[in-house]
Design a protein around this motif. Structure first.
Motif, mmCIF file in Angstrom:
data_model
loop_
_atom_site.group_PDB
_atom_site.id
_atom_site.type_symbol
_atom_site.label_atom_id
_atom_site.label_comp_id
_atom_site.label_asym_id
_atom_site.label_seq_id
_atom_site.Cartn_x
_atom_site.Cartn_y
_atom_site.Cartn_z
ATOM 1 N N SER A 64 0.847 -1.201 0.000
ATOM 2 C CA SER A 64 0.000 0.000 0.000
ATOM 3 C C SER A 64 0.876 1.242 0.000
ATOM 4 N N GLU A 115 -0.927 -2.589 6.410
ATOM 5 C CA GLU A 115 -2.281 -2.927 5.952
ATOM 6 C C GLU A 115 -3.016 -3.604 7.105
ATOM 7 N N TYR A 291 -5.914 -2.128 -1.463
ATOM 8 C CA TYR A 291 -4.929 -1.295 -0.767
ATOM 9 C C TYR A 291 -4.052 -0.486 -1.717
#
Lengths: 313, 485
Positions: A64, A115, A291
């Motif tokens: 991410s 995440e 993400y």
């Protein structure tokens, strides 16, 4: 008795030498097999971390952060150098966290942008990804915690086979080394919203985020408390920040984000400097997973993060 | 505590140091303390069971020493067996009683199943305690007055979990009068242990996954695959049990204690009765001394002999597991032994009549193959429930000859490479087991090598074991098969 002890010690020494030799041969020969792979970029990120002694922002996360941080913008806006260790959540969260310890100095800021899956499985380490990422860079193996060594030793022979059979990374997609700037390790590949495309794996396309009744394990809390102490003992600071998430993938009540934040702050002692709800994005800002930001999303996310960072700078 | 664990490695180093620092007359205390730490490591509450087994048999020995009464012996023997029965067979008895009540009288289950946890190694420690009672009763030794020394015998950590089952007259004197440290004996112990670890990690664990993947899916497998699966089980159970026995012998040897061989290349047997003299030797001897001979053995005529043999095998089946398929397995082997005995003179006569030398090499090989096939078929009932076992045996007996030409057989282990790897490992295993027929000679050759060349093969074995252990979830499936007995 002396003869027997000499016998045992000699056996152990020979066994250790054999295992070290096998490890060195397999990891260093041939060199550069996975050099074009996505996960090999972790080496560049790590070398960048080693080189920068100026006050810096170190981002610890999975992909991410690789997809969702514009380093140049962040550096310009904050005046800090940025080392983005975010690359691959598949490594596990423990690995980039340990890598980050390589060069934390006074004045640095560490941002933990994991995440949200981290609450369920913080300590796992994917030896196949990690080994193919760091390959012959043996010095990076020192960051593998000792209680994980057996997984890596056990994987060694399979790794050798993987090396032998490797046919190169995906030439067409994002997931290759050339998607990153060779000098800054900034992701430069063009990204668009493709999450609903048929070629996306169903497990990625259908991934949801549910933080209902989430609870951080004692083992994880202990690790993060020690990590906080490690950072602060070096005169640096550490904060939690929110990863970007596709809004429609969230299936829990939004107050669960607040619950998680409270757990993190109260039970670990690391402050949260962002509001998770600000980082829930519509699909026009996302890419191929819930993400991953696209180029526009990367800009928006970084802008928001800089705004939140400025509160503590 | 598992032999193949860091905890055991640390434990044994500490134990070894303390054992040889302490003066010989007091080493039994170290064995006692170490054995209790070893046994109670995973679950300290199980020490109460160990203590219970120890105290009952200790008192029994004490009483028998004063009065050699058959009834006293029987009472204490039965008390020990009741210990075993309670933990091991309670659930089995309850389930069968409830089943009968339901089937015959249509009554709801009235007996509660308390889900009693079976303490690991209980069968072995109870049988070891019974050996002590037997030795005292039969005047083969006096009762051990020192309760700590006796407790050290019952809990003797190298053998407490999975044998070999020790005779008190052999082990207690060794505990009471420990030998000086002998480097050559200790080296032999290390080699035995390393080989046992190799047997377990490389042979047994790999075969375990493979045979299970075949036999658990026998309906969708060809005759050839099922036959291979059954053969693999045969070798797996030997490797698994033999590995523990080798490691136990190895550890004991390092301490200067001999615990006896438990296997003598059983698959080289030329008859099923010979097989049972080579397989799990200590258990076999236990049954002979404590069941077969007291029942009359072969002293009361041929019919009674065969009945006694069947009783022993049925009890052996029960001992191996609280399930009817184990009993069936026991009965099958009993029948094989009885039939073997009956036809032995007939076979000899036939050989004479057709002028074939029974001891000719090709005859020996044929007999070994036949015995291996019979024993392997019986193992099916050991590995699976009765219904599944019948279906598996049907698939083998009604063999589809064309299935041996199936190309997929080369990938039976997942890939051709893996299949050949398994085959090579099996050949190495069998070759070394054959060589071990004469362990003394093998060691003589080994010890004449230069020092580094002596260390190198053991170091390589350790590396192979480490790679093997850590490449699978071996620390999970390292549970030895016989621990559940």
């Amino acid at each position: 008795m002396k003869r027997f002890i000499k016998y045992i010690v000699t056996i152990i020494v020979i066994a250790v030498l054999i295992m070290i030799s096998i490890f060195v041969v397999i990891t260093t020969y041939p060199k550069g097999v996975f050099h074009d792979s996505y996960q090999s970029v972790i080496v560049d990120k790590y070398r960048r971390l080693q080189k920068i002694d100026d006050p810096k922002i170190i981002i610890v996360a999975g992909s991410s952060a690789a997809f969702g941080i514009n380093q140049d913008m962040m550096e310009d806006e904050t005046g800090y150098k940025v080392v983005n260790l975010g690359l691959q959540a598949g490594f596990g969260n423990l690995f980039p966290s340990e890598l980050s310890k390589e060069n934390i100095n006074e004045g640095d800021i560490v941002l933990l942008a994991y995440e949200y899956d981290w609450v369920n499985d913080f300590h796992s380490m994917a030896q196949d990804l990690i080994m193919s990422g760091i390959d012959e860079n043996i010095d990076m193996y020192k960051h593998i915690p000792i209680d994980h060594w057996k997984d890596f030793v056990g994987y060694l022979l399979k790794y050798a086979e993987k090396k032998k059979n490797y046919e190169g990374s995906d030439k067409n997609g994002i997931y290759k080394r050339s998607s990153f700037d060779q000098n800054t390790t900034q992701m430069i590949a063009h990204r668009e919203y493709t999450l609903e495309n048929p070629e996306i794996l169903p497990m990625m396309r259908d991934q949801k985020l549910d933080l209902s009744n989430v609870s951080i394990s004692d083992e994880t809390k202990t690790y993060l408390r020690k990590y906080k102490k490690y950072v602060e003992d070096r005169g640096a600071r550490v904060y939690f920040v929110s990863p970007p998430v596709l809004k429609k993938a969230v299936i829990c009540d939004y107050k669960e984000f607040e619950n998680l934040k409270n757990q993190e702050e109260e039970q670990i002692g690391i402050m949260y400097i962002t509001d998770a709800l600000d980082y829930l994005y519509d699909k026009e800002y996302m890419a191929d997973t819930i993400y991953h930001c696209n180029n526009e999303g990367e800009y928006i996310r970084t802008k928001q993060l800089v705004r939140d960072l400025k509160k503590i700078l | 505590m598992n032999y193949l664990s860091l905890a055991f490695f640390v434990f044994f180093i500490v134990f070894f140091v303390i054992y040889y620092i302490v003066k010989p007359p007091y080493r039994y205390i170290v064995i006692f303390a170490g054995s209790y730490v070893f046994y109670g490591y995973a679950n300290p509450s199980m020490l109460f069971v160990l203590m219970g087994v120890t105290v009952i048999s200790y008192i029994g020995g004490f009483v028998l020493n004063k009065k050699k009464s058959r009834w006293i012996y029987a009472v204490f023997f039965i008390l020990e067996i009741l210990f075993l029965a309670t933990f091991k067979y309670y659930a089995f008895i309850v389930d069968n009683v409830n089943f009968l009540l339901d089937k015959i009288f249509s009554i709801e289950p009235i007996v509660t199943n308390w889900n009693i946890v079976l303490p690991i190694g209980l069968s072995f420690m109870v049988f070891q305690a019974c050996n002590y009672l037997s030795d005292v009763y039969r005047n083969k030794m006096s009762a051990e007055k020192n309760i700590i020394r006796y407790a050290a015998y019952v809990a003797f950590f190298p053998t407490v979990l999975s044998g070999p089952i020790q005779k008190a007259r052999n082990l207690i004197p060794q505990i009471a009068n420990p030998k000086r440290f002998e480097s050559e004996q200790a080296k032999k112990g290390v080699i035995l242990f390393a080989w046992g670890a190799f047997e377990k990690i490389v042979i047994s664990n790999n075969l375990s996954e493979l045979y299970y993947s075949i036999l658990s899916d026998y309906n969708n497998r060809s005759s050839a695959e099922v036959a291979i699966g059954v053969i693999l089980f045969s070798i797996y159970i030997y490797a698994d049990f033999s590995s523990y026995s080798d490691m136990a012998r190895g550890v004991a040897k390092i301490l200067g204690i001999e615990v006896g061989k438990n296997f003598n290349n059983p698959y080289l047997s030329q008859s099923t009765s010979e097989f049972w003299n080579r397989w799990h030797i200590s258990l076999n001897e236990w049954f002979i001394e404590n069941i077969y001979i007291p029942l009359g053995g072969n002293r009361k005529g041929i019919i009674r002999k065969y009945i006694n043999v069947m009783i022993v095998f049925i009890i052996s089946g029960f001992w191996h597991g609280a399930a009817w398929h184990f009993v069936v397995w026991g009965i099958i082997n009993g029948v094989f032994v009885v039939i073997g005995d009956i036809i032995k003179p007939i076979k000899s006569q036939i050989y004479k009549d057709i002028k074939i030398d029974e001891k000719a090499e090709y005859i020996v090989y044929i007999r070994r193959i036949i015995v291996f096939c019979l024993i392997t078929l019986s193992w099916v009932f050991f590995a699976s429930g009765i219904q599944d076992s019948i279906e598996i045996c049907k698939k083998i007996v009604l063999f589809d000859n064309l299935s041996i030409f199936d190309k997929n057989l080369l990938n039976i282990a997942g890939s051709t490479t893996q299949t050949f790897f398994v085959l090579i490992m099996l050949l190495i295993f069998c070759a070394i087991q054959l060589k071990r027929q004469n362990e003394g000679k093998v060691y003589e050759v080994y010890s004449k090598q230069p020092f580094l060349l002596q260390c190198l093969p053991i170091a390589i074995l350790i590396c192979v074991c480490i790679f093997g252990a850590w490449s699978t979830d071996t620390y999970v499936n390292s549970q030895f098969l016989y621990f559940q007995f």
